[in-house]
Design an enzyme around this catalytic site. Structure first.
Site, PDB file in Angstrom:
ATOM      1  N   ASN A 114      42.289  25.259  -1.725  1.00 56.92           N
ATOM      2  CA  ASN A 114      43.013  25.621  -2.945  1.00 56.92           C
ATOM      3  C   ASN A 114      42.090  25.602  -4.156  1.00 56.92           C
ATOM      4  O   ASN A 114      42.117  26.516  -4.993  1.00 56.92           O
ATOM      5  CB  ASN A 114      44.167  24.642  -3.177  1.00 56.92           C
ATOM      6  CG  ASN A 114      45.328  24.847  -2.223  1.00 56.92           C
ATOM      7  OD1 ASN A 114      45.401  25.851  -1.521  1.00 56.92           O
ATOM      8  ND2 ASN A 114      46.220  23.885  -2.187  1.00 56.92           N
ATOM      9  N   ARG A 433      50.442  40.991   4.143  1.00 61.28           N
ATOM     10  CA  ARG A 433      49.507  40.192   4.945  1.00 61.28           C
ATOM     11  C   ARG A 433      50.081  40.121   6.355  1.00 61.28           C
ATOM     12  O   ARG A 433      51.180  39.611   6.545  1.00 61.28           O
ATOM     13  CB  ARG A 433      49.341  38.778   4.379  1.00 61.28           C
ATOM     14  CG  ARG A 433      48.866  38.715   2.939  1.00 61.28           C
ATOM     15  CD  ARG A 433      48.560  37.281   2.538  1.00 61.28           C
ATOM     16  NE  ARG A 433      48.442  37.132   1.093  1.00 61.28           N
ATOM     17  CZ  ARG A 433      47.335  37.356   0.398  1.00 61.28           C
ATOM     18  NH1 ARG A 433      46.250  37.764   1.027  1.00 61.28           N
ATOM     19  NH2 ARG A 433      47.300  37.180  -0.909  1.00 61.28           N
ATOM     20  N   ARG A 463      44.904  40.137  -2.108  1.00 60.24           N
ATOM     21  CA  ARG A 463      43.642  39.415  -2.312  1.00 60.24           C
ATOM     22  C   ARG A 463      43.205  38.656  -1.070  1.00 60.24           C
ATOM     23  O   ARG A 463      43.982  37.921  -0.463  1.00 60.24           O
ATOM     24  CB  ARG A 463      43.777  38.450  -3.495  1.00 60.24           C
ATOM     25  CG  ARG A 463      42.480  37.720  -3.825  1.00 60.24           C
ATOM     26  CD  ARG A 463      42.661  36.766  -4.973  1.00 60.24           C
ATOM     27  NE  ARG A 463      42.785  37.466  -6.247  1.00 60.24           N
ATOM     28  CZ  ARG A 463      43.704  37.178  -7.159  1.00 60.24           C
ATOM     29  NH1 ARG A 463      44.579  36.241  -6.935  1.00 60.24           N
ATOM     30  NH2 ARG A 463      43.745  37.852  -8.291  1.00 60.24           N
ATOM     31  N   HIS A 493      54.511  43.947  -2.954  1.00 63.17           N
ATOM     32  CA  HIS A 493      54.631  42.595  -2.420  1.00 63.17           C
ATOM     33  C   HIS A 493      55.948  42.399  -1.672  1.00 63.17           C
ATOM     34  O   HIS A 493      56.160  41.355  -1.043  1.00 63.17           O
ATOM     35  CB  HIS A 493      54.514  41.590  -3.584  1.00 63.17           C
ATOM     36  CG  HIS A 493      54.403  40.169  -3.179  1.00 63.17           C
ATOM     37  ND1 HIS A 493      55.383  39.233  -3.444  1.00 63.17           N
ATOM     38  CD2 HIS A 493      53.427  39.494  -2.520  1.00 63.17           C
ATOM     39  CE1 HIS A 493      55.016  38.055  -2.979  1.00 63.17           C
ATOM     40  NE2 HIS A 493      53.836  38.183  -2.413  1.00 63.17           N
ATOM     41  N   TYR A 526      54.992  28.376   7.231  1.00 65.18           N
ATOM     42  CA  TYR A 526      55.666  28.508   5.938  1.00 65.18           C
ATOM     43  C   TYR A 526      57.178  28.500   6.155  1.00 65.18           C
ATOM     44  O   TYR A 526      57.679  28.981   7.179  1.00 65.18           O
ATOM     45  CB  TYR A 526      55.313  29.828   5.241  1.00 65.18           C
ATOM     46  CG  TYR A 526      53.873  30.020   4.843  1.00 65.18           C
ATOM     47  CD1 TYR A 526      52.881  29.091   5.149  1.00 65.18           C
ATOM     48  CD2 TYR A 526      53.495  31.162   4.145  1.00 65.18           C
ATOM     49  CE1 TYR A 526      51.561  29.285   4.783  1.00 65.18           C
ATOM     50  CE2 TYR A 526      52.175  31.362   3.764  1.00 65.18           C
ATOM     51  CZ  TYR A 526      51.216  30.424   4.094  1.00 65.18           C
ATOM     52  OH  TYR A 526      49.912  30.628   3.728  1.00 65.18           O
ATOM     53  N   ARG A 621      57.720  24.867  -6.244  1.00 62.60           N
ATOM     54  CA  ARG A 621      56.699  24.213  -5.441  1.00 62.60           C
ATOM     55  C   ARG A 621      55.381  24.059  -6.187  1.00 62.60           C
ATOM     56  O   ARG A 621      54.734  23.028  -6.125  1.00 62.60           O
ATOM     57  CB  ARG A 621      56.449  25.019  -4.160  1.00 62.60           C
ATOM     58  CG  ARG A 621      55.454  24.367  -3.202  1.00 62.60           C
ATOM     59  CD  ARG A 621      54.898  25.378  -2.222  1.00 62.60           C
ATOM     60  NE  ARG A 621      53.897  26.239  -2.827  1.00 62.60           N
ATOM     61  CZ  ARG A 621      53.715  27.510  -2.517  1.00 62.60           C
ATOM     62  NH1 ARG A 621      54.486  28.097  -1.620  1.00 62.60           N
ATOM     63  NH2 ARG A 621      52.772  28.232  -3.112  1.00 62.60           N
ATOM     64  N   HIS A 649      58.038  28.357   0.885  1.00 64.41           N
ATOM     65  CA  HIS A 649      57.670  29.711   0.456  1.00 64.41           C
ATOM     66  C   HIS A 649      58.879  30.587   0.168  1.00 64.41           C
ATOM     67  O   HIS A 649      58.742  31.645  -0.448  1.00 64.41           O
ATOM     68  CB  HIS A 649      56.806  30.354   1.553  1.00 64.41           C
ATOM     69  CG  HIS A 649      56.094  31.600   1.140  1.00 64.41           C
ATOM     70  ND1 HIS A 649      56.480  32.854   1.561  1.00 64.41           N
ATOM     71  CD2 HIS A 649      55.014  31.795   0.342  1.00 64.41           C
ATOM     72  CE1 HIS A 649      55.668  33.760   1.054  1.00 64.41           C
ATOM     73  NE2 HIS A 649      54.770  33.150   0.306  1.00 64.41           N
TER      74      HIS A 649
END
Length: 737
Positions: A114, A433, A463, A493, A526, A621, A649
């Site tokens: 992170n 993704r 990314r 997204h 997740y 979160r 998530h």
């Protein structure tokens, strides 16, 4: 280079700990059962406040974060400090002795990863603002230089804390017989065996690079781990400098030699003379470089977006350095030499005890289930009967899945059946993704090869997944699918699939709408939500969305909130309605769960709702720039942050609506980028039972103690007391009875 011997600096003080698979056999459950709802009349009731000082937590576990307030008078919390406070909460999981030692090491690695990304993106962005002489303050009132000063001070502490947590976890593992061994501690026979391994498996990959007038300073790639090697240059001569890259990624960071675990850099350093035969090696020192990877793609000027992205990925490798990590024993002249070559300020140099690069410890190569979380097998919903297919089930009603407690295999089965069903005419899907699981890509390729209309809207600008998505795009194009790269200036997204099927009554649409990516691997790690539905209105809206994305057709949506068109205004209208209900003396509340809350407009809308008397409970979160509990501003707003074994998530947005709650879910965080610069889809939960189930889910998460923190008006997160775990509750519910 001139390197004069001088004493090495002493070790930095140890940080204060108090600072602040899916298996083959799956149980089945009734399709569409979702979550168990709480009693509806208690649904909107405010949970009792948890103590701000949790006495029963382990003494070594931090109970308070650093403050996220940069300016006491500001209505907003600082975004960068809030992000660092989030990583601090993850770090608390790494320190928590209630977690198994392998999981503590994994949390340490997550913290390191992170922080790597924080420097590559956020810190790099602040540097870019300073270089551009940006004089506009952030919403909390800080100029870029002020933000950078705060970030530098806190990250120096944090990186030491992360490494301390990793070393502590390694120490606990050693107590259980899993130890990292020093090369110096090996016996003669083991050293000989290690040398053979080094010469045959490691040295052929290495490249020694000396620096002199004919050999310029080499390019140091992003996140590269390196050895600075000092070589004797003759009597009274200054030592020569050479660099050897530690090939992490090409080779494992942990060398496993017949059960003996060693760090790769230690093995290379112990045999470094083999690389410099005829030279006398004086010393070796480990260092690591982080670069700016926040490359902006000029879409508007690109004739070929795919080629533009590929070119951008090549350029991103050469971003400016933003951080240098060094071991504490590195001589100061070497440090100054690296600082000069990398064009860094002294504040950008981090002196650590090591091992550097804790992110590389994520996949520690030991098989010790007793030192990890117990295995969990997701429940597999029964979406097929003896003479039925998934489409027959969906015609009877929607199916809601809560991952990872409900298996993502159901979503893959839905796609596979659509690919092979001769009555299916078209499949359209957004991909952000995807991971490495072959079933998703195989289903789309099969459908295209069988003559179905397959449209894959692939986001090339996701990314750090750009290269993977380029590869997926080319494979699908070769199979005959229509591949679209999205809308210029926006990232797609949204997580949406549309299936069009020929049926006796005519064509019918089936949809999947989710909060998480089409990635089976992350679906096991997740928490996310999936809706499978044959609702005509949702199907029509999703069809409108794809027509808009692929043909730029104007779109009108009956059910969906879609960013950047209607999501912001839709959320603001829902909050305004609650404020009107509060003003009329009706029960008014909002309960929101998102990953991050940074958008100033929606924060102000929440403030207005609070001032009108709306009770607002937020489960955020990660980053939260809203300041809760401030009299006259936000005194009816409470904020929790929930962490645990699984990464939270899912996004859920619930509103009281004067006793007839409305619940939405979707892909959008409450950030300006999501609402203004991304294509996001938010859908209502139409079925009463599923709506009650999501409200029950929110109730369970709000009463969590094990992984929850509460944010105060002072910008400090305080750990909640107790052992009640929402994640454990959900997992046990899948296997009860």
């Amino acid at each position: 280079m001139t390197v004069k011997p001088e004493p090495t600096p002493s070790d930095p003080p140890a940080p204060d700990p108090s600072a602040g698979q899916d298996g083959a056999a799956r149980p089945r459950k009734k399709a569409g059962s979702g979550q168990t709802a709480d009693t509806p009349k208690n649904r909107a009731r405010r949970a009792p406040r948890k103590p701000r000082v949790p006495p029963e937590l382990p003494e070594e576990l931090p109970v308070r974060s650093h403050s996220t307030v940069a300016r006491p008078e500001s209505r907003f919390l600082n975004r960068e400090l809030s992000w660092l406070a989030f990583n601090e909460r993850v770090l608390a999981e790494a320190r928590d002795p209630r977690n198994p030692p392998l999981e503590r090491l994994k949390f340490s690695a997550i913290c390191g990863s992170n922080l790597d990304e924080f420097f590559m993106v956020r810190v790099a962005g602040v540097h870019r603002q300073i270089a551009a002489r940006v004089g506009i303050p952030s919403p909390d009132g800080l100029l870029p230089r002020e933000t950078l000063a705060l970030v530098r001070a806190r990250t120096h502490e944090m990186l030491q804390e992360i490494e301390h947590a990793a070393r502590t976890a390694l120490g606990v593992l050693a107590e259980h017989g899993v130890a990292l061994t020093s090369v110096a501690d090996l016996g003669k026979k083991a050293r000989a065996h290690l040398r053979e391994h080094y010469l045959s498996e490691i040295q052929p990959v290495l490249t020694p690079l000396i620096v002199d007038p004919s050999h310029p300073f080499p390019y140091l790639s992003n996140l590269s781990l390196n050895l600075a090697v000092l070589l004797h240059a003759g009597k009274d001569e200054t030592p020569d400098f050479a660099r050897v890259k530690v090939p992490v990624g090409v080779l494992p960071r942990i060398v496993n030699l017949d059960g003996t675990l060693l760090l790769l850099e230690d093995v290379i350093a112990a045999h470094i003379a083999e690389l410099f035969k005829g030279r006398r090696v004086l010393s070796t020192h480990v260092f690591r470089v982080t670069r700016n990877t926040d490359y902006e793609f000029e879409e508007e000027e690109a004739e070929d977006l795919l080629a533009t992205i590929e070119d951008g990925l090549r350029r991103r490798r050469f971003g400016a350095a933003v951080r240098l990590e060094i071991n504490h024993d590195m001589p100061r002249p070497v440090t100054r030499f690296l600082q000069e070559k990398l064009h860094l300020a002294p504040e950008d140099i981090f002196t650590l005890q090591g091992p550097l690069g804790t992110a590389d410890l994520m996949g520690f190569p030991v098989d010790r289930p007793d030192l990890a979380f117990p295995p969990f097998t997701p429940a597999l919903s029964d979406l097929e009967g003896d003479d039925e297919c998934v489409f027959d089930v969906l015609k009877r009603g929607d199916v809601v899945l809560h991952h990872p407690y409900d298996s993502f295999v159901n979503v893959l089965d839905f796609l596979e059946q659509a690919a092979h069903d001769p009555d299916v005419l078209a499949i359209k899907q957004t991909l952000y993704r995807t991971g490495d699981d072959p079933r998703l890509l195989t289903s789309l390729r099969t459908a295209a090869e069988e003559g179905k209309q397959v449209v894959a809207l692939i986001e090339l600008k996701a990314r750090f997944d750009e290269q993977r998505n380029i590869s997926v795009a080319r494979k699908l194009e070769r199979a005959g699918a229509h591949v679209v790269y999205g809308v210029p200036g926006l990232k797609t997204h949204a997580k949406v699939t549309l299936v069009v099927r020929r049926e006796p009554g005519g064509l019918r649409r089936y949809v999947h709408i989710g909060t998480g990516n089409y990635n089976p691997k992350t679906a096991r790690l997740y928490t996310d939500l999936s809706l499978l539905s044959a609702d005509p209105d949702l199907g029509a809206d999703v069809a409108e969305l794809f027509n808009h994305l692929t043909g730029y057709a104007e779109a009108e949506y009956a059910r969906l909130l879609v960013a950047p068109d209607s999501a912001r205004s839709g959320f603001e209208a829902l909050l305004e309605r609650e404020a009107e209900h509060a003003a009329a003396g009706l029960d008014a509340w909002a309960r929101i769960k998102v990953n991050s809350l940074t958008d100033p407009g929606l924060i102000e809308a929440l403030y207005r709702a609070s001032q009108a008397g709306v009770r607002v409970d937020l489960v955020i979160r990660g980053v939260c720039c809203l300041r809760p509990g401030v009299p006259g501003l936000s005194e009816t707003i409470r904020v929790h942050s929930l962490l645990g074994r699984y990464l939270e998530h899912a996004r859920v947005y619930a509103f009281g609506n004067a006793g007839t709650p409305e619940v939405y879910f979707g892909s959008a965080d409450w950030m300006s980028r999501n609402l203004d610069r991304r294509v996001e889809v938010v859908a209502p939960m139409l079925d009463d039972a599923h709506r009650d189930a999501l409200l029950g889910l929110m109730d369970t998460e709000w009463t969590d103690q094990r992984g929850s923190w509460e944010l105060g008006p002072d910008g400090v997160y305080v750990k909640c007391a107790g052992e009640l775990s929402a994640q454990q509750t959900f997992a046990q519910a899948r296997h009860s009875g």
